[in-house]
Design an enzyme around this catalytic site. Sequence first.
Site, PDB file in Angstrom:
ATOM      1  CE  LYS A   4      65.643  17.353  37.334  1.00  0.00           C
ATOM      2  NZ  LYS A   4      65.776  16.773  38.705  1.00  0.00           N
TER       3      LYS A   4
ATOM      4  CE1 TYR B 179      64.977  22.083  37.249  1.00  0.00           C
ATOM      5  CE2 TYR B 179      63.532  22.450  35.364  1.00  0.00           C
ATOM      6  CZ  TYR B 179      63.838  21.761  36.531  1.00  0.00           C
ATOM      7  OH  TYR B 179      63.013  20.755  36.968  1.00  0.00           O
TER       8      TYR B 179
ATOM      9  CB  THR C 234      61.580  18.333  34.500  1.00  0.00           C
ATOM     10  OG1 THR C 234      60.788  19.278  33.787  1.00  0.00           O
ATOM     11  CG2 THR C 234      63.022  18.526  34.049  1.00  0.00           C
ATOM     12  CG  ASP C 235      57.307  18.659  31.062  1.00  0.00           C
ATOM     13  OD1 ASP C 235      58.034  19.443  31.725  1.00  0.00           O
ATOM     14  OD2 ASP C 235      56.109  18.891  30.837  1.00  0.00           O
ATOM     15  CD  GLU C 236      60.955  23.385  32.484  1.00  0.00           C
ATOM     16  OE1 GLU C 236      62.006  23.997  32.233  1.00  0.00           O
ATOM     17  OE2 GLU C 236      60.056  23.852  33.201  1.00  0.00           O
TER      18      GLU C 236
END
Length: 359
Positions: free
Chosen positions: A165, A161, A136-138
């Site tokens: 990741k 989260y 993810t870009d997060e």
Amino acid sequence: MRKVYLVTGGCGFIGSNFIHFLMKTEDDITIVNLDKLTYAGNLKNVEAYATDSRYVFIHGDIGDRNCVRDVFETYHPQVVVNFAAESHVDRSISGPGDFINTNIVGTYQLLNESLNYFKELSEPDQERFRFHHISTDEVYGSLGDDGYFTEDTAYDPSSPYSASKASSDHLARAWYRTFGLPVLITNCSNNYGPYQFPEKLIPLMILNCLERKPLPVYGDGQNIRDWLYVDDHCDAIFQVIQNGTIGETYNIGGNNEIRNLEIVQTICDILDEFRPNPKLKSYRDLITFVKDRPGHDFRYAINATKIKTDLGWVPKHSFTAGIRKTVKWYLQNEPWWEFIRSGEYLNYYCKQYRSLNAV
Ligand code: NAD
Ligand code: DAU
């Protein structure tokens, strides 16, 4: 030669869309779907293949070494695509434990068993093998008003989260650099489309409108996300598996930066057109500002130049087209979401879990 894909988390939102994409795109294929069937895993998302000879479902946990080893020994995959994860930021705030177990420890076990299997392959089979880790870009944290995430942006995750990741990405990269496992990583922006579990912004808002419930907008609704139609994400993953350079990371984004409030208003306007409610002037009347998410990242925006330049991938859906298609899908698939929203879903989920475990 028949290509065998091991897809983990294939009963979730993106994993199930990826299985649909592969079934349409590849001719000679076997898909092994390894899924733990958490609350987010729904067998109905892939029920079209229940009796298809190209498809096998395995109920299991990526963190269960014996199960993963059996899957490798039985099906001999050439490609592993790891979608399996706990994926919802708000749940990671109220209960981070499952995020650590699946996203970090589970990914570690999957990488390790993949490596054990890879080491035993012949040289030509090793050449073909790929481990594709979906991320993810997060992991890059929050942007201000300017700038974009590139593949070189330093990791700076905010939520449990995104921290889990980020951790899994580092592990995947380490398994390439240290042990030579042929790993590919993609970091994608916010997806939307069919089969998304109605806890995420877009499906939640669509269904709350249809049920005339408040539309909870966090904070002032000015946070920005970069939205991508899920089929475009699947296409990008496929391109990376086919032609990506081993050990590399590719960012995937829609070039569609939109503020949350605008997303919600757009959904209201589309539903005012497709399914007007005589009891409301507009669905916009349901918008309700609520307490902000703790640690809420302000803005995500992807620079997707690398995947465009190196692999020729660009998204096919504009947001205007994709969101109308998505709203239509939810309108046309009422039984799918009514079942989830009815509360019977948790019962069903426990039953599907128990009956599969009994086999
Ligand atoms: P989802 O929550 O809809 O689905 C996750 C799936 O993984 C479910 O089927 C669940 O049963 C399964 N699963 C969970 N734990 C498991 C375990 N231990 N073993 C096996 N299966 C397990 O998630 P999603 O939105 O489809 O996201 C899929 C992947 O894509 C995740 O890795 C997520 O981080 C990443 N991602 C999501 C988005 C997005 O916008 N949704 C964007 C970028 C990246
Ligand atoms: O950027 C990629 C990520 O996008 C993925 O890695 C995650 O798995 C996926 O869940 C998604 O994370 P977000 O937190 O951005 O998605 P979510 O749909 O939960 O929220 C989108 C934005 O809308 C976010 O700024 C919070 C806000 N929001 C969300 C909900 C559920 C609201 O304002 N109200 C809501 O009820």
